[in-house]
Design an enzyme around this catalytic site. Structure first.
Site, mmCIF file in Angstrom:
data_model
loop_
_atom_site.group_PDB
_atom_site.id
_atom_site.type_symbol
_atom_site.label_atom_id
_atom_site.label_comp_id
_atom_site.label_asym_id
_atom_site.label_seq_id
_atom_site.Cartn_x
_atom_site.Cartn_y
_atom_site.Cartn_z
ATOM 1 N N ILE A 40 47.540 32.586 40.786
ATOM 2 C CA ILE A 40 48.538 32.853 42.138
ATOM 3 C C ILE A 40 47.639 32.907 43.014
ATOM 4 C CG2 ILE A 40 50.666 33.422 40.662
ATOM 5 C CD1 ILE A 40 50.422 36.445 42.054
ATOM 6 N N ASN A 97 35.730 38.979 33.740
ATOM 7 C CA ASN A 97 35.501 40.554 34.141
ATOM 8 C C ASN A 97 35.642 41.539 32.655
ATOM 9 O OD1 ASN A 97 35.416 38.712 36.495
ATOM 10 N ND2 ASN A 97 37.158 38.931 37.200
ATOM 11 N N GLU A 105 40.915 43.861 36.676
ATOM 12 C CA GLU A 105 42.514 43.725 37.295
ATOM 13 C C GLU A 105 43.684 44.304 36.170
ATOM 14 O OE1 GLU A 105 42.252 42.580 40.837
ATOM 15 O OE2 GLU A 105 40.476 43.470 42.034
ATOM 16 N N VAL A 106 43.549 43.448 35.161
ATOM 17 C CA VAL A 106 44.040 43.365 34.369
ATOM 18 C C VAL A 106 44.162 44.127 33.062
ATOM 19 C CG1 VAL A 106 45.908 41.645 32.986
ATOM 20 C CG2 VAL A 106 45.719 41.746 35.945
ATOM 21 N N HIS A 110 41.456 38.095 29.981
ATOM 22 C CA HIS A 110 42.052 36.357 30.343
ATOM 23 C C HIS A 110 40.317 35.768 31.104
ATOM 24 C CE1 HIS A 110 41.844 39.766 33.492
ATOM 25 N NE2 HIS A 110 41.371 38.614 34.378
ATOM 26 N N HIS A 112 38.870 32.913 33.811
ATOM 27 C CA HIS A 112 39.139 32.453 34.778
ATOM 28 C C HIS A 112 38.257 30.712 34.612
ATOM 29 C CE1 HIS A 112 40.888 35.647 37.441
ATOM 30 N NE2 HIS A 112 39.797 36.285 36.795
#
Length: 126
Positions: A40, A97, A105-106, A110, A112
């Site tokens: 997003i 990350n 951060e989450v 995940h 990217h």
């Protein structure tokens, strides 16, 4: 804010909510093992995220606990997204990350996928 990737999985994280359909996303790819969607807040012309459907906090958690089928399915999903986005020939970057020093951060693994433009050096020289 970076997270501690050694903490237990948090079912209230944003990616868990996206997987449950509680938060909408622009789906790029989905199969039994992975889900991919547009970022997003894109950092490149093409910026998608690929997440495993299982409850894994980080790459370490995933590589230690996921089944061979989950690992294979997730890696294949990353390739499917790159091909679907037309990134193979010009090239692209993958980024995961992990933990506080990695800038995660989450608390859901995940990857990217960045592309669609020259991306420059991976890390700026100091």
């Amino acid at each position: 804010m970076p997270i501690d990737a050694t903490l237990p999985y948090d079912d209230d994280n944003i990616f868990a909510k996206i997987l449950r359909g509680e938060i909408p996303s622009n789906t790029v790819y989905e199969d039994d093992f992975a889900f991919a969607f547009e970022d997003i807040n894109p950092q490149a012309e093409v910026h998608a995220l690929v997440i495993p459907k299982g409850r894994y906090v980080s790459w370490d958690d995933f590589s230690a606990k996921a089944s061979d089928a989950e690992i294979g399915g997730f890696v294949r999903a990353v390739g499917e997204v790159a091909r679907a986005k037309g990134l193979v020939e010009p090239g692209y970057r993958l980024l995961a990350n992990i933990g506080a020093h990695g800038g995660q951060e989450v608390p859901h693994l995940h990857v990217h996928i960045f592309g669609g433009q020259p991306l420059g050096p991976m890390i700026l020289n100091r």
